[in-house]
Scaffold this motif. Sequence first.
Motif, PDB file in Angstrom:
ATOM      1  N   GLY A  53      -2.951  -2.534  11.674  1.00  0.00           N
ATOM      2  CA  GLY A  53      -3.185  -3.445  10.559  1.00  0.00           C
ATOM      3  C   GLY A  53      -2.545  -3.044   9.258  1.00  0.00           C
ATOM      4  N   GLY A  54      -1.777  -1.921   9.248  1.00  0.00           N
ATOM      5  CA  GLY A  54      -1.104  -1.506   8.033  1.00  0.00           C
ATOM      6  C   GLY A  54      -2.074  -0.978   6.998  1.00  0.00           C
ATOM      7  N   ILE A  55      -1.728  -1.152   5.746  1.00  0.00           N
ATOM      8  CA  ILE A  55      -2.568  -0.735   4.625  1.00  0.00           C
ATOM      9  C   ILE A  55      -3.213  -1.988   4.046  1.00  0.00           C
ATOM     10  CG2 ILE A  55      -2.647   0.498   2.431  1.00  0.00           C
ATOM     11  CD1 ILE A  55      -1.739   2.206   4.857  1.00  0.00           C
ATOM     12  N   ASP A  56      -4.437  -2.262   4.487  1.00  0.00           N
ATOM     13  CA  ASP A  56      -5.142  -3.480   4.070  1.00  0.00           C
ATOM     14  C   ASP A  56      -4.296  -4.725   4.322  1.00  0.00           C
ATOM     15  OD1 ASP A  56      -7.404  -2.075   3.266  1.00  0.00           O
ATOM     16  OD2 ASP A  56      -6.583  -1.697   1.274  1.00  0.00           O
ATOM     17  N   GLY A  57      -3.708  -4.787   5.500  1.00  0.00           N
ATOM     18  CA  GLY A  57      -2.926  -5.952   5.896  1.00  0.00           C
ATOM     19  C   GLY A  57      -1.474  -5.927   5.467  1.00  0.00           C
ATOM     20  N   ARG A  58      -1.063  -4.938   4.708  1.00  0.00           N
ATOM     21  CA  ARG A  58       0.331  -4.820   4.270  1.00  0.00           C
ATOM     22  C   ARG A  58       1.042  -3.789   5.129  1.00  0.00           C
ATOM     23  NH1 ARG A  58       0.132  -3.364  -1.914  1.00  0.00           N
ATOM     24  NH2 ARG A  58       2.399  -3.650  -1.711  1.00  0.00           N
ATOM     25  N   PRO A  59       2.260  -4.059   5.585  1.00  0.00           N
ATOM     26  CA  PRO A  59       2.959  -3.087   6.424  1.00  0.00           C
ATOM     27  C   PRO A  59       3.358  -1.843   5.643  1.00  0.00           C
ATOM     28  CG  PRO A  59       4.420  -4.902   5.864  1.00  0.00           C
ATOM     29  CD  PRO A  59       3.056  -5.291   5.369  1.00  0.00           C
ATOM     30  N   LEU A  60       3.286  -0.706   6.309  1.00  0.00           N
ATOM     31  CA  LEU A  60       3.767   0.539   5.745  1.00  0.00           C
ATOM     32  C   LEU A  60       5.258   0.657   6.050  1.00  0.00           C
ATOM     33  CD1 LEU A  60       2.910   3.199   4.323  1.00  0.00           C
ATOM     34  CD2 LEU A  60       2.630   4.186   6.605  1.00  0.00           C
ATOM     35  N   GLU A  61       6.080   0.812   5.041  1.00  0.00           N
ATOM     36  CA  GLU A  61       7.533   0.870   5.204  1.00  0.00           C
ATOM     37  C   GLU A  61       8.039   2.253   4.798  1.00  0.00           C
ATOM     38  OE1 GLU A  61      11.650  -1.182   3.453  1.00  0.00           O
ATOM     39  OE2 GLU A  61       9.673  -1.884   2.771  1.00  0.00           O
ATOM     40  N   LEU A  62       8.720   2.933   5.725  1.00  0.00           N
ATOM     41  CA  LEU A  62       9.358   4.204   5.411  1.00  0.00           C
ATOM     42  C   LEU A  62      10.766   3.940   4.891  1.00  0.00           C
ATOM     43  CD1 LEU A  62       8.473   6.489   8.464  1.00  0.00           C
ATOM     44  CD2 LEU A  62       7.373   6.437   6.225  1.00  0.00           C
ATOM     45  N   MET A  63      11.062   4.428   3.711  1.00  0.00           N
ATOM     46  CA  MET A  63      12.411   4.338   3.150  1.00  0.00           C
ATOM     47  C   MET A  63      13.041   5.713   3.317  1.00  0.00           C
ATOM     48  SD  MET A  63      11.774   1.937  -0.178  1.00  0.00           S
ATOM     49  CE  MET A  63      13.475   1.359  -0.149  1.00  0.00           C
TER      50      MET A  63
END
Length: 371
Positions: A53-63
Amino acid sequence: MLGMINHEPAKPVDGSSVRIGALVPLSRPGWAEAGRHLLAGLELAAGEVNEAGGIDGRPLELMVRDTAADPARATAAVEELAGLGVAALVGEFHSVVARAVAGRADALALPFLCSSGVLDALTDQPTDRVARLAPAQSVGWRVYADFLLAAGHRRIAVAADASLYWATGTRILRDHLTSHGGSVTELDLRTFDPADALCDALAASGASALLLLAGYPEPAVSIVRAVRRDPRLAGIQLGAPAGQPELSAWSDLLGADGAAVPFLRYLPERFGPLGARVETALRERLGEAPCFVGFEGYDAVTVLAAALREHGTDRARLAASWPHLEVEGTRGPIRFSRVPGIDVWQWAWAPIQVADRDPAEPGCFRVLHSA
């Protein structure tokens, strides 16, 4: 309650991403193989965060940015990532590079979770913005020195490249060994040629062990070949506390000559359920057995995800969260504290092993000592 990645029904991942800057050595002169394992751990954990589910519905993106073991390149990446709005930084294998990253991140008020750099002095002054998973160099290298003493080695030689990391390691070894009646002879690789002069100096030193405080694959591989070929040095114990022999290319390059070279790694004697599952997943991702750096990467993202869920993406709140986190990692429960002599928040301590490649089967490892 320990913060863990679980497999309960997840919230849908949508909306703008939560960005994390990932600093990894992926090209030479960096130890690119270690970087590949570190990145595999970072990406595996990030994928599991998003599946849950990511971080409260937001995807975690690695840069991801390649540091190539270059402090200047790494600090430039920190500047770039800070401008791109990352909530925090994670990663870095090389200790001197991690120190440069920590200093710049602290100056920019950007939280940094160092996965692998071990220099005790990761920053020039105490900071709340930096935390570290890897044991401090003074802790791990003293364990290695105790292993040498227990094996009967009192007179040690080090083949040392010029860098803060190697110089600090030499000092730690000398201080600990001399306090127990031992001695350390330094063979400066700017002076000695590994193929001849180094072997002459080693034979004359009376040392029973030679430690490779040297770059990988060169000059470390050439030194091993030269020592193994020299009949005067048949009884010499080779060692590599920085961990070069754990990398698969070491065995590919040296074969049987690369066995029985003890090194440090930060793994438990037995994994729990989480560690065993991650080991299997990393092996599938990498196509080979993961080294300890992969677990450091996985644990780092797992810790950051827990912090982001509990405290949001505000940098100041994240930086203030380190001492309040309790996260189940692949190698045990992770909690950060203040350790005397260490100016960042520190997990004290990850499990420490001295291991080597088995001479009877160089593709397998033996645990020789643990702490």
